[in-house]
Design a protein around this motif. Structure first.
Motif, PDB file in Angstrom:
ATOM      1  N   THR A 136       0.813  -1.218   0.000  1.00 48.43           N
ATOM      2  CA  THR A 136       0.000   0.000   0.000  1.00 48.43           C
ATOM      3  C   THR A 136       0.846   1.267   0.000  1.00 48.43           C
ATOM      4  O   THR A 136       0.589   2.197  -0.778  1.00 48.43           O
ATOM      5  CB  THR A 136      -0.945  -0.001   1.212  1.00 48.43           C
ATOM      6  N   ALA A 137       1.857   1.336   0.863  1.00 50.44           N
ATOM      7  CA  ALA A 137       2.681   2.545   0.951  1.00 50.44           C
ATOM      8  C   ALA A 137       3.426   2.800  -0.348  1.00 50.44           C
ATOM      9  O   ALA A 137       3.523   3.945  -0.819  1.00 50.44           O
ATOM     10  CB  ALA A 137       3.654   2.432   2.121  1.00 50.44           C
ATOM     11  N   ALA A 138       3.969   1.747  -0.954  1.00 48.91           N
ATOM     12  CA  ALA A 138       4.715   1.906  -2.199  1.00 48.91           C
ATOM     13  C   ALA A 138       3.817   2.393  -3.333  1.00 48.91           C
ATOM     14  O   ALA A 138       4.210   3.244  -4.136  1.00 48.91           O
ATOM     15  CB  ALA A 138       5.385   0.586  -2.585  1.00 48.91           C
ATOM     16  N   VAL A 139       2.609   1.878  -3.389  1.00 53.14           N
ATOM     17  CA  VAL A 139       1.668   2.316  -4.421  1.00 53.14           C
ATOM     18  C   VAL A 139       1.316   3.786  -4.210  1.00 53.14           C
ATOM     19  O   VAL A 139       1.260   4.575  -5.163  1.00 53.14           O
ATOM     20  CB  VAL A 139       0.388   1.447  -4.401  1.00 53.14           C
TER      21      VAL A 139
ATOM     22  N   ALA B  92      -9.946  -0.280   5.240  1.00 54.39           N
ATOM     23  CA  ALA B  92      -9.140   0.113   6.389  1.00 54.39           C
ATOM     24  C   ALA B  92      -7.655   0.084   6.039  1.00 54.39           C
ATOM     25  O   ALA B  92      -6.851   0.793   6.635  1.00 54.39           O
ATOM     26  CB  ALA B  92      -9.418  -0.811   7.577  1.00 54.39           C
ATOM     27  N   VAL B  93      -7.304  -0.732   5.041  1.00 57.67           N
ATOM     28  CA  VAL B  93      -5.920  -0.821   4.589  1.00 57.67           C
ATOM     29  C   VAL B  93      -5.698   0.006   3.335  1.00 57.67           C
ATOM     30  O   VAL B  93      -4.719   0.758   3.237  1.00 57.67           O
ATOM     31  CB  VAL B  93      -5.533  -2.296   4.335  1.00 57.67           C
ATOM     32  N   ASP B  94      -6.604  -0.083   2.358  1.00 63.20           N
ATOM     33  CA  ASP B  94      -6.433   0.643   1.098  1.00 63.20           C
ATOM     34  C   ASP B  94      -7.791   0.981   0.486  1.00 63.20           C
ATOM     35  O   ASP B  94      -8.385   0.151  -0.213  1.00 63.20           O
ATOM     36  CB  ASP B  94      -5.611  -0.189   0.110  1.00 63.20           C
ATOM     37  N   PRO B  95      -8.307   2.186   0.746  1.00 62.18           N
ATOM     38  CA  PRO B  95      -9.616   2.550   0.187  1.00 62.18           C
ATOM     39  C   PRO B  95      -9.616   2.632  -1.332  1.00 62.18           C
ATOM     40  O   PRO B  95     -10.651   2.436  -1.964  1.00 62.18           O
ATOM     41  CB  PRO B  95      -9.902   3.910   0.826  1.00 62.18           C
ATOM     42  N   GLY B  96      -8.453   2.911  -1.936  1.00 63.91           N
ATOM     43  CA  GLY B  96      -8.390   2.968  -3.391  1.00 63.91           C
ATOM     44  C   GLY B  96      -8.653   1.626  -4.026  1.00 63.91           C
ATOM     45  O   GLY B  96      -9.368   1.516  -5.029  1.00 63.91           O
TER      46      GLY B  96
ATOM     47  N   GLY C 227     -10.387  -0.694  -2.638  1.00 61.24           N
ATOM     48  CA  GLY C 227     -11.820  -0.894  -2.415  1.00 61.24           C
ATOM     49  C   GLY C 227     -12.657  -0.221  -3.484  1.00 61.24           C
ATOM     50  O   GLY C 227     -13.669  -0.761  -3.934  1.00 61.24           O
ATOM     51  N   THR C 228     -12.220   0.956  -3.919  1.00 62.62           N
ATOM     52  CA  THR C 228     -12.944   1.675  -4.976  1.00 62.62           C
ATOM     53  C   THR C 228     -12.882   0.903  -6.290  1.00 62.62           C
ATOM     54  O   THR C 228     -13.875   0.825  -7.028  1.00 62.62           O
ATOM     55  CB  THR C 228     -12.356   3.083  -5.152  1.00 62.62           C
ATOM     56  N   THR C 229     -11.736   0.323  -6.591  1.00 62.98           N
ATOM     57  CA  THR C 229     -11.607  -0.467  -7.814  1.00 62.98           C
ATOM     58  C   THR C 229     -12.622  -1.608  -7.839  1.00 62.98           C
ATOM     59  O   THR C 229     -13.292  -1.843  -8.850  1.00 62.98           O
ATOM     60  CB  THR C 229     -10.176  -1.033  -7.938  1.00 62.98           C
ATOM     61  N   LEU C 230     -12.767  -2.303  -6.715  1.00 64.63           N
ATOM     62  CA  LEU C 230     -13.751  -3.393  -6.641  1.00 64.63           C
ATOM     63  C   LEU C 230     -15.171  -2.836  -6.714  1.00 64.63           C
ATOM     64  O   LEU C 230     -16.041  -3.422  -7.378  1.00 64.63           O
ATOM     65  CB  LEU C 230     -13.562  -4.183  -5.350  1.00 64.63           C
ATOM     66  N   LEU C 231     -15.409  -1.715  -6.030  1.00 59.75           N
ATOM     67  CA  LEU C 231     -16.739  -1.094  -6.040  1.00 59.75           C
ATOM     68  C   LEU C 231     -17.170  -0.743  -7.460  1.00 59.75           C
ATOM     69  O   LEU C 231     -18.323  -0.952  -7.845  1.00 59.75           O
ATOM     70  CB  LEU C 231     -16.715   0.161  -5.169  1.00 59.75           C
ATOM     71  N   VAL C 232     -16.230  -0.225  -8.254  1.00 56.07           N
ATOM     72  CA  VAL C 232     -16.574   0.224  -9.605  1.00 56.07           C
ATOM     73  C   VAL C 232     -16.940  -0.952 -10.505  1.00 56.07           C
ATOM     74  O   VAL C 232     -17.734  -0.795 -11.439  1.00 56.07           O
ATOM     75  CB  VAL C 232     -15.441   1.087 -10.190  1.00 56.07           C
TER      76      VAL C 232
ATOM     77  N   ARG D  27      -4.673   6.872  -4.391  1.00 54.56           N
ATOM     78  CA  ARG D  27      -3.780   6.779  -5.552  1.00 54.56           C
ATOM     79  C   ARG D  27      -3.769   5.392  -6.175  1.00 54.56           C
ATOM     80  O   ARG D  27      -3.298   5.211  -7.303  1.00 54.56           O
ATOM     81  CB  ARG D  27      -2.372   7.222  -5.161  1.00 54.56           C
ATOM     82  N   SER D  28      -4.268   4.409  -5.451  1.00 57.75           N
ATOM     83  CA  SER D  28      -4.336   3.067  -6.027  1.00 57.75           C
ATOM     84  C   SER D  28      -5.575   2.863  -6.884  1.00 57.75           C
ATOM     85  O   SER D  28      -5.691   1.856  -7.578  1.00 57.75           O
ATOM     86  CB  SER D  28      -4.310   2.019  -4.906  1.00 57.75           C
ATOM     87  N   ALA D  29      -6.511   3.805  -6.847  1.00 62.44           N
ATOM     88  CA  ALA D  29      -7.705   3.728  -7.704  1.00 62.44           C
ATOM     89  C   ALA D  29      -7.381   4.403  -9.036  1.00 62.44           C
ATOM     90  O   ALA D  29      -6.964   5.562  -9.051  1.00 62.44           O
ATOM     91  CB  ALA D  29      -8.891   4.417  -7.034  1.00 62.44           C
ATOM     92  N   PRO D  30      -7.560   3.717 -10.157  1.00 60.18           N
ATOM     93  CA  PRO D  30      -7.136   4.250 -11.459  1.00 60.18           C
ATOM     94  C   PRO D  30      -8.158   5.200 -12.081  1.00 60.18           C
ATOM     95  O   PRO D  30      -8.965   4.817 -12.924  1.00 60.18           O
ATOM     96  CB  PRO D  30      -6.967   2.987 -12.302  1.00 60.18           C
TER      97      PRO D  30
END
Length: 440
Positions: free
Chosen positions: A30-33, A86-90, A92-97, A231-234
């Motif tokens: 997560t931090a690296a992304v 809780a770890v990476d909301p981005g 989570g957004t990818t899955l939500l979309v 930032r992990s959500a494209p």
């Protein structure tokens, strides 16, 4: 009274599986992304995690079992979403979309369309299949998305057009901000659900529809946006230049009802975004509490023993718990009202996302200047907190207007949600407070 917040054994298993995935697969990267400057590279770093999510059934968990999905209820989905976000909301957004792109096919598509698009996604064995949802458009005058349901002809901001030409629709225009749409390689998601203007002679409450644009469609190009949060959500953009799409890809029940699709979609995502806010606030709270129990600030005992940290963290904990309960209530409302919750979904998203910023910053005040040290994740949680009120149909752009439109209607019963009664959402409730434009 049928209220019980005790998770069933099956729900505890869902929670455990999502938590293990988040801690073991997402947390190490997560931090690296987040720090990767190139948004496409950052997204590609998550591809192994996405493949694992597909194997575990997470990518299509919200879709009905009849078409190969996981068949999770909204309540179950929210339970899983909290652990991931809780770890990476981005992520989570990818899955939500994936859901925002395919749930409308389930709601409004023909049986043939459901099997052609939903079953195609859920049966894919590559672990790479991804779906985008494209409603948002770039700012301009006129432009943007918030004014999409203005009843005037040129008042609506939805400007991507789809013109019927025989057995095809010809698409022109540009979408900006939609998630997942560029895919893993800037060549497009496997499927993109795109809200288009199929009738340019009328306003947004009449002239919008939704069409599936498949990967490899000529005349479609993609870009990526570098964002300050999630930032992990494209997030990306799509440009259509006389792109030809089969007419059979227009989702039948959305013809002229794309406005209702948008509102229903964001009602469904309301408690998922809401629980994402809960999740980030939870992470900040738990980190601040741990810090307060170990840090003495040079005094004789840890600062948790003093009133200010204790009182502040107690207030934060209460807000998190209350917001979580509201997410459960909203998800349950959707489960019991045919996935309609346009009013409560909007209220849920507004309340939780605006609670988040306050909670994160109060946790930072407890930690003090040390919260600015990047060895702690508070800097990321603060940026994520700023995202939530602005994304997923921004609170001021669209969410509050939906609530306003329902409440202003003469039929509105202010006790309906309290009594768990169905609250209809109609075209007559749209467009309130939008920027006026030229009438027909």
């Amino acid at each position: 009274m049928a209220i019980d917040f005790t998770l069933t054994p099956a729900q505890r298993e869902i929670q455990r599986g999502a938590r293990e995935f988040a801690q073991e697969v997402l947390a190490p990267i997560t931090a690296a992304v987040d720090e990767e400057p190139d948004p496409l590279t950052g997204f590609q770093m998550l591809k192994p995690a996405y493949t694992e999510a597909c194997k575990l059934g997470m990518s299509w968990a919200m879709l009905p079992k009849e078409y190969g999905g996981g068949g999770l209820s909204n309540v179950d989905f929210v339970i899983a979403a909290e652990e991931i976000q809780a770890v990476d909301p981005g992520f989570g957004t990818t899955l939500l979309v994936n859901g925002l792109g395919l749930m409308p096919v389930w709601y409004y598509g023909t049986e043939e369309q459901k099997r052609r698009f939903i079953s195609r996604a859920t049966s894919d064995a590559s672990g790479e299949f991804i779906v985008g949802y494209a409603a948002s458009e770039p700012p301009g005058s006129p432009g943007g998305t918030a004014n999409f349901d203005a009843p005037a002809v040129d008042g609506a901001g939805m400007a991507v057009t789809a013109t019927r030409d025989g057995d095809e629709y010809v698409l022109n225009g540009r979408k900006y901000w939609p998630c997942n749409v560029a895919g893993w390689d800037m060549q497009g998601a496997n499927l993109n659900l795109v809200v288009v203007r199929t009738d340019s002679s009328v306003g947004g409450t009449e002239g919008l529809s939704a069409i599936i644009v498949e990967r490899g469609t000529p005349g479609v190009t993609y870009g990526m946006i570098s964002t300050s949060g999630q930032r992990s959500a494209p997030n990306g953009e799509i440009t259509f230049d006389n792109a030809r799409v089969p007419a059979e890809n227009l989702i039948e029940g959305t013809a002229g009802n794309g406005d209702l699709l948008i509102n229903r979609n964001f009602a469904w995502s309301g408690p998922v975004a809401g629980i994402g806010a809960v999740a980030i606030a939870r992470s900040a709270y738990e980190a601040a509490l741990e810090f307060a129990k170990t840090y003495t600030a040079g005094g004789p005992k840890p600062i948790i023993n003093y009133q200010y940290p204790g009182y502040v963290l107690g207030d934060v904990a209460a807000k998190i718990d209350a917001a979580r309960a509201y997410c459960f209530k909203t998800a349950h409302y959707l489960d019991t009202h045919d996935y309609h919750g346009e009013l409560i979904g909007a209220m849920n998203k507004v309340l939780c996302s605006e609670m988040l910023f306050d909670c994160v910053y109060k946790c930072m005040q407890v930690v003090g200047v040390n919260s600015l040290d990047k060895k702690y994740p508070f800097h990321r949680w603060l940026r994520e907190a700023a995202v939530f009120p602005l994304y997923d149909a921004g609170n001021f752009g669209m969410q509050r207007r939906r609530v306003h439109g329902v409440m202003a209607d003469p039929s509105f019963d202010p006790r309906a949600v309290m009594n768990h009664e169905f609250v209809p959402f109609t075209k007559e409730m749209e467009g309130i407070g939008t920027v006026p434009g030229r009438t027909k």
